[in-house]
Motif scaffolding. Sequence first.
Motif, short mmCIF file in Angstrom:
data_model
loop_
_atom_site.label_atom_id
_atom_site.label_comp_id
_atom_site.label_asym_id
_atom_site.label_seq_id
_atom_site.Cartn_x
_atom_site.Cartn_y
_atom_site.Cartn_z
N VAL A 184 -8.52 8.41 -5.82
CA VAL A 184 -7.91 9.18 -6.89
C VAL A 184 -7.28 8.54 -7.85
CG1 VAL A 184 -7.23 11.31 -5.41
CG2 VAL A 184 -5.81 9.55 -5.45
N ARG A 185 -7.07 8.98 -9.22
CA ARG A 185 -6.58 8.09 -10.07
C ARG A 185 -4.96 7.75 -9.73
NH1 ARG A 185 -7.33 6.56 -15.38
NH2 ARG A 185 -5.53 6.53 -16.60
N THR A 186 -4.63 6.31 -9.64
CA THR A 186 -3.26 6.00 -9.02
C THR A 186 -2.14 5.88 -10.19
OG1 THR A 186 -4.60 4.61 -7.55
CG2 THR A 186 -2.28 4.12 -7.90
N PRO A 187 -1.28 6.79 -10.03
CA PRO A 187 -0.09 6.58 -10.72
C PRO A 187 0.42 4.92 -10.81
CG PRO A 187 0.34 8.15 -9.25
CD PRO A 187 -0.85 7.60 -8.89
N LEU A 188 0.41 4.59 -12.06
CA LEU A 188 0.78 3.04 -12.09
C LEU A 188 2.25 2.35 -11.66
CD1 LEU A 188 -0.48 1.86 -15.74
CD2 LEU A 188 -1.48 1.54 -13.29
N TRP A 189 3.17 3.67 -11.60
CA TRP A 189 4.41 3.23 -10.96
C TRP A 189 4.31 2.65 -9.65
CZ3 TRP A 189 6.39 5.60 -6.94
CH2 TRP A 189 5.91 7.09 -6.66
N GLN A 190 3.38 3.21 -8.85
CA GLN A 190 3.18 2.90 -7.50
C GLN A 190 2.83 1.67 -7.16
OE1 GLN A 190 0.83 5.62 -5.19
NE2 GLN A 190 1.51 7.44 -5.88
N PHE A 191 2.05 1.01 -7.83
CA PHE A 191 1.60 -0.36 -7.73
C PHE A 191 2.51 -1.31 -8.49
CE2 PHE A 191 -2.40 1.62 -6.59
CZ PHE A 191 -2.70 0.90 -5.49
N THR A 192 3.25 -0.80 -9.60
CA THR A 192 4.39 -1.59 -10.12
C THR A 192 5.41 -1.87 -9.01
OG1 THR A 192 3.69 -0.71 -12.26
CG2 THR A 192 6.03 -1.64 -11.89
N LEU A 193 5.91 -0.85 -8.39
CA LEU A 193 6.72 -0.82 -7.32
C LEU A 193 6.17 -1.94 -6.23
CD1 LEU A 193 8.37 2.77 -6.95
CD2 LEU A 193 9.58 0.50 -8.03
N PHE A 194 4.96 -1.57 -5.85
CA PHE A 194 4.44 -2.36 -4.67
C PHE A 194 4.49 -4.00 -4.92
CE2 PHE A 194 1.19 -4.72 -2.56
CZ PHE A 194 1.42 -4.42 -1.25
N GLY A 195 4.02 -4.30 -6.33
CA GLY A 195 4.17 -5.57 -6.77
C GLY A 195 5.49 -6.10 -6.80
N ALA A 196 6.54 -5.53 -6.99
CA ALA A 196 8.05 -5.75 -6.98
C ALA A 196 8.51 -6.14 -5.50
CB ALA A 196 8.72 -4.81 -7.61
N ALA A 197 7.91 -4.98 -4.51
CA ALA A 197 8.03 -5.35 -3.04
C ALA A 197 7.60 -6.55 -2.45
CB ALA A 197 7.63 -3.92 -2.29
N ALA A 198 6.27 -6.53 -2.95
CA ALA A 198 5.47 -8.00 -2.44
C ALA A 198 6.05 -9.19 -2.92
CB ALA A 198 4.13 -7.99 -3.14
N ALA A 199 6.76 -9.00 -4.26
CA ALA A 199 7.43 -10.38 -4.90
C ALA A 199 8.80 -10.52 -3.88
CB ALA A 199 8.00 -10.09 -6.19
N LEU A 200 9.65 -9.65 -3.55
CA LEU A 200 10.70 -9.89 -2.74
C LEU A 200 10.37 -10.23 -1.17
CD1 LEU A 200 12.68 -6.76 -3.43
CD2 LEU A 200 13.14 -8.78 -4.50
#
Length: 452
Positions: A184-200
């Motif tokens: 499915v087409r992924t809402p960008l906010w999900q991967f934006t939040l995941f990138g932030a979580a990965a950084a932390l």
Amino acid sequence: MRKRPIFAILLLALLVRCGFLYKNWDNLDLASSFLLHAEVARNILNNHWFEKNQSYLNAYIRACYDQQKLLDPADFPPPQTEALAPLYNDEGGYGLLLAALWKLFGTHRWWYIRVLQILLDVLMCWLVYRIGREAFHERTGIVAALLYALFLPVVELAVRPHRDIWVTFLYITAAYLLVRNREVRTPLWQFTLFGAAAALVAWMRSTVVPFTLVLAVLFFTFKPPKEAVRCAAAMMISFLVLFSPLVIRNYVVFDKFMVTRGAFWHSFWAGVGQMPNPYGLHEDDEEIARFASKLDSSAKFETERYEQVLKQEAIVFVSSNPLWYAGSILKRAAVIVFPKVGRALFFQETPTQHVSGTHNRLLSQWVLLGADVFLGGLFLWGLWRGKNQWKRLLVIVIPYLYTLVTLAPFYVAGRNIANGYYVVLLFSAYSLVLIWDKLKPRLFMKQPPVGV
């Protein structure tokens, strides 16, 4: 009706973790690690960012071992004088998290981080269920969640105030996002939040830094190019924005480009010491420090010179013993697949001060070896049965493969294996469901009436 079993499993997971925490509150396995992060948190709250007072830390560690109790930082008196040094050999992210929690609740107690990790691990149990349901079917998700709820190495890691469980959280979340949004087409906010979580999490563990790059490449295997670019860009931008301050701090403090921490070659030699080796080394920090000092008396622990000396000797060692080194990689790979059996076959006896794992004392060695063979065998058979769907299942397996590729050449610990072990539990659940489907008709075959 379909959702009731998972709610019961989640409740079971919560009860198991709370019970384990109650029985092992004062367990001091790996205490020096999380006491270090408590010291980092203390100094952050005193406006000394990512620094430590080593003599005070040593006194804190001794007090805990003398009393055989995990003392809350609030109950250990602060030092009379501060002799601070920048954090070099460890990432400071877990200390930052502790400082944030202590600031929020107003006191320096272990309760807050341990309860938070338990709740997040119960959430991970639910995500494991969702991954199994999306990738296979409902029953696989239920069995996988049950296995995760009862899997003691993960339970033990979750209840300890230790940073490595956060890598598990990141890997499971990544697999869930990939499976959930694969078609499915992924809402960008999900991967934006995941990138932030990965950084932390990368602020806590440097090993996850390349993981985001692996995921960005993986997007192109199952999404249209434009969609893959959107997802990768959203994830990488948020990751870089939040992670770059650590790199900048390291450059300012140590005057060199250092992504997360200075210690790498020390870990390499710890990996050498895991197996019988030409140097007679063991997996022991003090022994490796003495080894470096013999190579160069100016090589002091937690210095750039120390790392350079170990690096030079590692290059000489690998070039002189290529077959030994190649064999060590294969042996560590076997340990990652079969942790208990692999350790028993290939690793040296661990010095007593480094033996960790409460479950190792709760269960006999033969039970642990049997469980290891059972789960490892189910995992490999599940992989074999799913080979025709490899492209679809790759998004689940990638954290496990990443662990294998990044750790096998250098060093592997049980807590590192546990980070990706949910993959083993998922494929073991898949195998168990397949076996049950084959056995069920035979076990419950209707018997003909007597006399017919």
